[in-house]
Design an enzyme around this catalytic site. Structure first.
Site, PDB file in Angstrom:
ATOM      1  N   THR A 316       0.756  -1.419  -0.002  1.00  0.00           N
ATOM      2  CA  THR A 316       0.161  -0.071   0.065  1.00  0.00           C
ATOM      3  C   THR A 316       0.847   1.298   0.233  1.00  0.00           C
ATOM      4  OG1 THR A 316      -1.862  -0.990   1.098  1.00  0.00           O
ATOM      5  CG2 THR A 316      -1.729   1.304   1.225  1.00  0.00           C
ATOM      6  N   TRP A 319       2.484   1.510  -3.461  1.00  0.00           N
ATOM      7  CA  TRP A 319       1.432   2.156  -4.319  1.00  0.00           C
ATOM      8  C   TRP A 319       1.254   3.508  -4.375  1.00  0.00           C
ATOM      9  CZ3 TRP A 319      -3.130   4.774  -4.408  1.00  0.00           C
ATOM     10  CH2 TRP A 319      -3.972   4.498  -5.517  1.00  0.00           C
ATOM     11  N   HIS A 320       1.367   4.240  -3.368  1.00  0.00           N
ATOM     12  CA  HIS A 320       1.287   5.565  -3.071  1.00  0.00           C
ATOM     13  C   HIS A 320       2.448   6.379  -3.521  1.00  0.00           C
ATOM     14  CE1 HIS A 320      -2.393   4.826  -0.435  1.00  0.00           C
ATOM     15  NE2 HIS A 320      -2.686   5.797  -1.052  1.00  0.00           N
ATOM     16  N   GLY A 321       3.445   5.780  -3.682  1.00  0.00           N
ATOM     17  CA  GLY A 321       4.621   6.687  -4.183  1.00  0.00           C
ATOM     18  C   GLY A 321       6.068   5.859  -4.181  1.00  0.00           C
ATOM     19  N   PHE A 469       0.354   9.628  -8.121  1.00  0.00           N
ATOM     20  CA  PHE A 469       0.037   8.052  -7.594  1.00  0.00           C
ATOM     21  C   PHE A 469      -0.462   7.403  -8.609  1.00  0.00           C
ATOM     22  CE2 PHE A 469      -0.941  10.573  -3.382  1.00  0.00           C
ATOM     23  CZ  PHE A 469       0.438  10.729  -3.288  1.00  0.00           C
TER      24      PHE A 469
END
Length: 469
Positions: A316, A319-321, A469
């Site tokens: 997670t 996934w965001h960066g 993102f």
């Protein structure tokens, strides 16, 4: 093309709606696909080729999986091929530079590489395609035989760029059969206006205040100013992302589609576990369905369940960066959720409601520091300032910021709780006479639209945070 732009509001959207509603139903998907591809190409003229190739890959792999449903080996081969290619494309465009930089720093070498622009929305549409391929393999959905309909599912412009993540199962029937009515158009338009106001009036204003606060060196921040910066960013990202989601869901409804909500007033949560049931619901649901449960979920030993949770939250964060601070952010939440589940969850539940809220909000605010900081080092320096490692406890500047923007902070508090929805409903239901209620509704929503447009015209700050993102 931004939803919160004059071009979209007064050119693209009116033309798209007019053409869509005039056209017979058999042509609507094709027209909406053309409009969606144009929408994406407006800002990404090169990367539209990547998205089209991705669509073709998953369309034909889905067909192949279904055609070989009686042959487990061939079906699994197509599934693995599609999943691997999807992930490799995402990793290459989003994480290649991060991996090379990490290797260079770790082994003190210099591997040259060219910085690539991140294709907007690649994380969102890749996850949608993965859900489709996996569900076809599982037999939960049938492969989409219409290339136009499948391409529309992937590229549908309301949720293409920043979600919500729409799994194919949720939209399968709507692609071929959906209701279009003046009532849905009106309801969708009202939800869109609410989202636009959240974004333009509240998120953009909070963004400007946050930039003002963080323009000061971390070592010069007082404790109260550092915490005010966290609070300001918490409001900014909530109204930015939930505003976008509201606009996406509203736009979908205007074109006859129903998407599930992506936010459920998350800052009223009494635990971090509850927060993640309310924040970015579509992403949490995706990871639960396609990563956590396949790993065994909670139907395993405690040690294995802890490992499963940490894997999900590390992914997670990634996934965001593509940066270490995002990975640490994900692991931070993973550790807290493990402790809430196995260590102190019962203690938190026994506390008075007010203390539960304080507990959750403090941990959430600390988490946002890892999220908004440009690097892990910067995050640690900011956290140090929050506990007194900066320029003391308080200064006059923090009161100046609060007193000059108190109205926006008050509106942000109201709009981020259930109070905002209740106030709006009371205003709209101010009279038993339907004619009066209709007039009040028109005035309120056109007023919000007019103020939002005025802010757009006069403001220079208007990015969507989740575009990166």
């Amino acid at each position: 093309m931004l939803f919160s732009s004059i071009t979209f509001l007064f050119l693209f959207l009116p033309i798209m709606l007019a053409v869509y509603y005039i056209a017979p139903f058999r042509l609507k998907n094709g027209l909406l696909l053309i409009g969606s591809l144009f929408f994406y190409a407006w800002g990404e003229p090169v990367y539209i080729i990547l998205m089209v190739l991705s669509i073709l890959l998953n369309y034909f792999c889905g067909m192949d999986i279904e055609n070989n449903s009686e042959n487990e080996a061939k079906a699994k081969r197509s599934l693995i091929f599609a999943v691997v290619v999807n992930i490799l494309l995402l990793v290459f465009f989003k994480y290649f530079g991060f991996f090379v930089e990490s290797i260079n720093g770790l082994f003190r070498v210099h591997i040259p590489y060219r910085e690539l622009a991140l294709p907007i929305g690649i994380s969102f549409y890749t996850f949608q395609e993965l859900s489709y391929i996996i569900d076809v393999y599982r037999g939960k959905v049938k492969a989409q035989h219409s290339l136009v309909d499948f391409a529309l599912y992937v590229s549908l412009f309301p949720q293409l760029i920043a979600g919500p993540i729409v799994c194919y199962e949720e939209i399968e029937e709507q692609l071929s059969s959906r209701k279009i009515s003046a009532r849905k158009l009106g309801n969708g338009a009202m939800l869109f206006i609410v989202g636009l106001a959240k974004k333009v009036i509240l998120a953009n204003t909070m963004g400007e205040i946050f930039e003002q606060i963080t323009s000061t060196a971390t070592s010069n921040l007082t404790v109260l100013m550092a915490w005010l910066g966290c609070i300001t960013y918490a409001f900014q990202i909530y109204f930015d992302f939930s505003g976008y989601s509201d606009m996406a869901i509203g736009l979908g409804r205007m074109f006859g589609f129903e998407f599930r909500k992506n936010f459920d007033i998350p800052y009223v949560s009494k635990s971090v576990t509850e927060f993640w049931r309310r924040w970015h619901i579509s992403l949490s649901s995706w990871f639960r369905e396609y990563v956590y449960i396949p790993l065994g979920g909670n139907r395993v030993t405690i040690s294995r369940n802890i490992l499963n949770l940490m894997i999900v939250w590390a992914l997670t964060g990634m996934w965001h960066g593509a940066a270490w601070n995002f990975i640490v952010w994900g692991l931070y939440y993973g550790v807290i959720l493990v402790f809430e589940k196995y260590v102190w969850g019962a203690i938190v539940d026994s506390l008075p409601a007010a203390l539960q809220h304080v507990y959750a909000l403090v941990l959430i605010l600390v988490g946002w520091v890892f999220f908004f900081s440009p690097s892990l080092g910067a995050a640690l320096r900011y956290l140090f300032a929050m506990v007194g490692g900066g320029a003391g406890f308080v200064d006059r500047e923090v009161f100046f910021v609060i007193f000059t923007h108190w109205l926006f902070y008050l509106l942000a508090v109201i709009a981020s709780t259930a109070v905002g929805g209740k106030v709006l409903k009371k205003i709209l239901n101010c009279s038993r006479k339907s004619a009066v209620r209709t007039a009040v509704t028109i005035v309120v929503f056109f007023g919000m639209l007019a103020v939002s447009v005025a802010y757009l015209i006069t403001s220079t700050y208007n990015p969507f945070l989740y575009f990166r993102f």
